[in-house]
Scaffold this active site. Structure first.
Site, short mmCIF file in Angstrom:
data_model
loop_
_atom_site.label_atom_id
_atom_site.label_comp_id
_atom_site.label_asym_id
_atom_site.label_seq_id
_atom_site.Cartn_x
_atom_site.Cartn_y
_atom_site.Cartn_z
N HIS A 37 0.97 -1.21 0.07
CA HIS A 37 -0.07 -0.04 0.05
C HIS A 37 0.90 1.32 0.11
O HIS A 37 1.74 1.63 0.85
CB HIS A 37 -0.86 -0.03 1.22
CG HIS A 37 -1.70 1.21 1.47
ND1 HIS A 37 -2.15 2.01 0.42
CD2 HIS A 37 -1.76 1.92 2.63
CE1 HIS A 37 -2.94 3.00 1.09
NE2 HIS A 37 -2.56 2.96 2.51
N TYR A 85 0.60 -3.11 -20.22
CA TYR A 85 1.39 -3.50 -19.05
C TYR A 85 0.41 -3.35 -17.54
O TYR A 85 0.48 -4.30 -16.63
CB TYR A 85 2.66 -2.58 -18.69
CG TYR A 85 3.09 -2.96 -19.89
CD1 TYR A 85 3.84 -4.03 -20.14
CD2 TYR A 85 3.52 -1.94 -20.87
CE1 TYR A 85 4.76 -4.02 -21.72
CE2 TYR A 85 4.21 -1.80 -21.84
CZ TYR A 85 4.86 -2.96 -22.61
OH TYR A 85 5.33 -3.31 -23.53
N HIS A 92 1.12 6.00 -0.87
CA HIS A 92 0.40 7.08 -0.75
C HIS A 92 1.08 7.84 -2.17
O HIS A 92 1.48 8.78 -2.03
CB HIS A 92 0.58 7.98 0.54
CG HIS A 92 -0.15 7.34 1.46
ND1 HIS A 92 -0.30 7.83 2.83
CD2 HIS A 92 -0.67 6.16 1.79
CE1 HIS A 92 -0.84 7.54 3.73
NE2 HIS A 92 -1.12 6.31 3.03
#
Length: 216
Positions: A94, A121, A96
């Site tokens: 994960h 892709y 940001h």
């Protein structure tokens, strides 16, 4: 060096690489990977991707119990949701990342297929990316939203927050989330310019040849 020691080093190396290239900053982002015995290694809460210590990664046993290391990320429900609903998941990342977050804020963002089909892709590495609503960081509801997808997506975008990607191993998950960010950047760079996208035939060919989860 043991298999787990190598995995610890790899997690920290890949995290540092993403941090150094500005894909996540400060103490944002989290990463986890399945160990050979079925447990998990997870980045600690409040840790920086640029300075992860292999010896201090959070360690969970095969039953999901925290057993050693620093306190784990508060986003564990998000990671657990992917492991529990997609048996092939070997790692979850994960970030940001700036461009994907920016794209998620736009009023016409597609909830069911967040990334436009600009290159082969992203389709090959991510399939169709689901855009999820805005949640408070650490809210267990994020994990419940992923569980609600019943394992049909390997990647989601948390609106105004950041992408989350599951992969067969930690390298695959990191490469895929980098492709997500690169595609979001392309989408913003070409926004309003009427870019030539992959058509349905191109997408069908890629999905068939590479056995991609797409029409789900």
């Amino acid at each position: 060096m043991t298999e787990e020691a190598r995995l610890r080093e790899q997690i920290c190396l890949l995290a540092r690489s993403m941090f150094d290239r500005g894909l996540t900053g400060g103490s944002t982002g989290n990463i986890s990977a399945r160990t050979g015995d079925g447990g998990l290694l997870v980045s600690p809460t409040g840790s920086c991707f640029g300075r992860l210590d292999p010896a201090r990664l959070s360690r969970f046993d095969t039953s999901g119990n925290f057993v050693e290391g620093d306190k784990p990320t508060k986003e564990m429900p998000l990671h657990s949701a992917f492991y529990d609903t997609r048996s092939q998941t070997g790692a979850v990342v994960h970030l940001h990342s700036c461009h994907s977050v920016a794209l998620s804020m736009l009023p016409d963002a597609d909830e069911d297929s967040f990334l436009p089909p600009l290159t082969p892709y992203a389709i090959m590495q991510l399939g169709r990316v689901k855009l999820l609503p805005i949640f408070r960081p650490g809210d267990p509801a994020m994990g419940e939203a992923v569980r609600g997808l019943a394992g049909r997506r390997s990647a989601v975008m948390l609106a105004n927050h950041g992408p989350v990607v599951a992969g067969k191993d930690v390298a695959a998950a990191c490469y895929a989330i980098e492709e997500l960010e690169a595609t979001a950047r392309l989408a913003l760079l070409t926004r309003g310019l009427d870019p030539r996208m992959l058509d349905a035939g191109h997408i069908r060919d890629i999905v068939t040849i590479f056995d991609i989860e797409w029409d789900v």
